[in-house]
Design an enzyme around this catalytic site. Sequence first.
Site, mmCIF file in Angstrom:
data_model
loop_
_atom_site.group_PDB
_atom_site.id
_atom_site.type_symbol
_atom_site.label_atom_id
_atom_site.label_comp_id
_atom_site.label_asym_id
_atom_site.label_seq_id
_atom_site.Cartn_x
_atom_site.Cartn_y
_atom_site.Cartn_z
ATOM 1 N N GLU A 34 -0.581 -1.691 4.771
ATOM 2 C CA GLU A 34 0.340 -1.365 6.387
ATOM 3 C C GLU A 34 -0.215 -0.750 6.911
ATOM 4 O O GLU A 34 0.671 -0.095 8.043
ATOM 5 C CB GLU A 34 1.373 -2.463 5.815
ATOM 6 C CG GLU A 34 2.442 -2.782 7.247
ATOM 7 C CD GLU A 34 3.299 -0.972 7.423
ATOM 8 O OE1 GLU A 34 2.686 -1.249 8.776
ATOM 9 O OE2 GLU A 34 2.932 0.009 7.275
ATOM 10 N N ASP B 277 0.348 -1.474 -0.012
ATOM 11 C CA ASP B 277 0.037 0.120 -0.214
ATOM 12 C C ASP B 277 0.803 1.197 0.439
ATOM 13 O O ASP B 277 1.612 1.444 0.433
ATOM 14 C CB ASP B 277 -1.015 -0.068 1.193
ATOM 15 C CG ASP B 277 -0.354 0.186 2.636
ATOM 16 O OD1 ASP B 277 0.665 -0.763 2.151
ATOM 17 O OD2 ASP B 277 -0.229 0.661 3.235
#
Length: 394
Positions: A137, A79
């Site tokens: 995350e 991400d």
Amino acid sequence: MKDLREKIQNIFPKIQALRRDFHSHPELGFEEVRTANIVAKTLEGLGIEVQTGIAKTGVVGLLDTGKPGPTVALRADMDALPVKDAKKVPYASTVDGVCHACGHDGHTAMLLGTAMILSAMKNDFTGKVKFIFQPCEEQLPGGAKPMVEAGVLENPKVDNIFGIHLWTNYSIGKVGLKAGPLMAASDSFVIEIIGKGGHGSAPHQTVDAVVVASQVISAFQTIVSRSVNPLEPAVVSVGTLQAGYGFNIIADTAKITGTVRTFSEETRALIQKRMEEILKGITQAYNADYRFDYVKGYPAVINNEKVTEYVRQIAAEVVGEENVLNAEPVMGGEDFAYYLQQVPGTFVFLGAKNEEKGIAFPHHHPEFDFDEDAMAIGIELMVRYVLNNKNLKI
Ligand code: NI
């Protein structure tokens, strides 16, 4: 080893291209559809068995040598962050307000590179390798927890796990590791102070939520300084205070948000308890009320001693003993912690700063970038982690 480095150099242009592609098309947590597609296609192209759509956008690849041996997991996060990319580079973000400002694009590319090398070296090791590409995350509740809950550490059962974070606090060529606690548990809180509003000229008819909130915030400063053992690292930070409507209006409510960082469950519990006691005492003293929402975030990253020692030896061979650093614990959080709660493993910092190339911005900065050459080192660490794994006795 020379041979392995040559193999990595041969695929490096592909890794760099993948990284730059991810970088220019960043996706926020649980929205990594494009990234996950490229990951899945690349793994499939290598003849690796692929599962997609785990915890929304997660991808897991399984490489089986067909010979009995350990099952080793390697993890990358995919991400990006809600940050506006301020870099002037050809691979800058094409998505307004979204940027890979933490290096997760590099983690994803590095793990794909590792899969490329290992899938071509199936005869050189035994057991199985799980390539875990997790979503989200950066934001609670994170992608690791639902990945673990979806069973990524089972079938086949993972024996040990290794994760790397590119790290611009260290120069390229350095590797930082540490057995035991490395990264803090990161919790957040939302507090509402409930008073009684009224006219600014008639405070005696009100309960001023702004005054009560200020007292609470001041008293919170004593938690770490007076209640926590001075040998225990801890942070209590108030990030926002919102209250009020106008200059002549006494606010009926105030909202306080912030974060708590700790390394031990005892200190974590103590801080939560002290916050509640302070809130209770102060609001009572001022005839106010409160609502307290303490949200537990990622637990602390606790590295296994034997796995860390194993990686220390590999790192010494890859970058030279003098470049293997004893990492200082950091107060930042990381959801790799959830894997470590289930299986022994280690999380390391891989130096990625290069002042000569002008790459020296901290993580999450709008101009964050990392020295791409670090990815070659990361791939070598992960490949060797797998190749020697049968000798890792935990
Ligand atoms: Ni990160």
